[in-house]
Write an enzyme that holds these catalytic residues in place. Structure first.
Site, PDB file in Angstrom:
ATOM      1  N   ASN A  12      -8.347  -5.422  -1.997  1.00 66.01           N
ATOM      2  CA  ASN A  12      -7.990  -5.036  -3.580  1.00 66.01           C
ATOM      3  C   ASN A  12      -7.332  -5.999  -4.507  1.00 66.01           C
ATOM      4  OD1 ASN A  12      -9.195  -2.463  -2.752  1.00 66.01           O
ATOM      5  ND2 ASN A  12      -7.141  -1.482  -2.365  1.00 66.01           N
ATOM      6  N   ASP A  85     -18.861 -14.374  -1.043  1.00 66.97           N
ATOM      7  CA  ASP A  85     -18.161 -13.157  -0.660  1.00 66.97           C
ATOM      8  C   ASP A  85     -17.895 -13.117   0.945  1.00 66.97           C
ATOM      9  OD1 ASP A  85     -16.493 -11.129  -1.210  1.00 66.97           O
ATOM     10  OD2 ASP A  85     -18.225  -9.478  -1.793  1.00 66.97           O
ATOM     11  N   GLU A  86     -16.615 -12.427   1.124  1.00 66.05           N
ATOM     12  CA  GLU A  86     -16.428 -12.275   2.458  1.00 66.05           C
ATOM     13  C   GLU A  86     -16.536 -13.635   3.342  1.00 66.05           C
ATOM     14  OE1 GLU A  86     -15.062  -9.527   3.282  1.00 66.05           O
ATOM     15  OE2 GLU A  86     -15.952  -8.093   1.602  1.00 66.05           O
ATOM     16  N   GLN A  88     -14.187 -15.117   4.755  1.00 68.69           N
ATOM     17  CA  GLN A  88     -13.376 -15.141   6.018  1.00 68.69           C
ATOM     18  C   GLN A  88     -14.274 -15.009   7.306  1.00 68.69           C
ATOM     19  OE1 GLN A  88     -13.166 -12.531   3.825  1.00 68.69           O
ATOM     20  NE2 GLN A  88     -13.328 -10.711   5.054  1.00 68.69           N
ATOM     21  N   CYS A 146       5.070  -0.496  -1.971  1.00 71.64           N
ATOM     22  CA  CYS A 146       6.234  -0.457  -2.831  1.00 71.64           C
ATOM     23  C   CYS A 146       5.865  -1.686  -4.103  1.00 71.64           C
ATOM     24  CB  CYS A 146       7.388  -1.403  -1.861  1.00 71.64           C
ATOM     25  SG  CYS A 146       6.668  -3.117  -1.595  1.00 71.64           S
ATOM     26  N   CYS A 184       6.464  -4.349   4.435  1.00 72.02           N
ATOM     27  CA  CYS A 184       5.736  -3.224   4.324  1.00 72.02           C
ATOM     28  C   CYS A 184       4.718  -3.122   5.649  1.00 72.02           C
ATOM     29  CB  CYS A 184       5.026  -2.354   3.325  1.00 72.02           C
ATOM     30  SG  CYS A 184       6.292  -2.068   2.162  1.00 72.02           S
TER      31      CYS A 184
END
EC number: 2.7.1.21
Length: 191
Positions: A12, A85-86, A88, A146, A184
């Site tokens: 995101n 894109d992507e 990784q 958070c 978190c």
């Protein structure tokens, strides 16, 4: 002089929408782009990039045996920029091919992707992009829980419980992954 860029961020952080924006800016100036994405990411449709806000565009899928350099060298007219894109999900050899596009064809390459997986380990593509990119740029977003800066990805199972072990690659979106901060990630406030 062309360079290899790695723009990384958590889930995101706007990576795909940024690709669409960069492509639009080039094309607005009558320049061409070549857009690639992972062939294993089939959330929407293989051979397309799709942003969470609903924008979609065709892209050349990359599989294990894909030679990105050979594809780009045969595109006529020569693209002014290569966008991925992507990234990784790239393999080491793919990253070497991207560097070759920059070094031999003098075409800038901008790769977008996650840096680390849900276990906070580097993906293969990200590892080699971090090592070989001329420029590294972090794309930022906020923690799902958070609102601190998100630097990690939290995977959850079908019941919404955190998962810290398992296969590195499991294609999914907001239903299984959340952008989170370090705190978190270790202790997500999930009931």
């Amino acid at each position: 002089m062309a360079q290899l860029f790695f723009r990384y961020g958590s889930m995101n952080s706007g990576k795909t929408i940024e690709i669409l924006k960069v492509a639009h800016n080039y094309e607005e100036q009558n320049k061409t782009v070549a857009i690639f994405t992972s062939g294993i990411d089939d959330r929407d449709q293989v051979g397309f990039i799709s942003s969470r806000i609903g924008l979609k565009r065709e892209a050349t899928p990359i599989f294990s045996d894909t030679n990105i350099f050979e594809i780009v060298v045969n595109i006529k007219p020569k693209p002014n920029c290569v966008l991925l894109d992507e990234s990784q999900f790239l393999e080491k050899e793919h990253v070497f091919q991207l560097a070759k596009i920059v070094d031999e064809l003098n075409i800038p390459v901008i790769a977008y992707g996650l840096k680390n997986d849900f276990r906070n380990e580097l993906f293969e593509g990200s590892k080699y992009l971090l090592l070989y990119a001329d420029k590294l740029e972090e794309m930022k977003t906020i923690c799902w829980f958070c609102a601190k800066k998100a630097t990690m990805v939290l995977r959850v199972d079908d019941k919404g419980k955190p998962v810290y072990t398992g296969e590195q690659i499991m294609i999914g979106g907001n239903d299984h992954y959340y952008p989170v901060c370090r705190k978190c990630h270790a202790n997500p406030p999930i009931k």
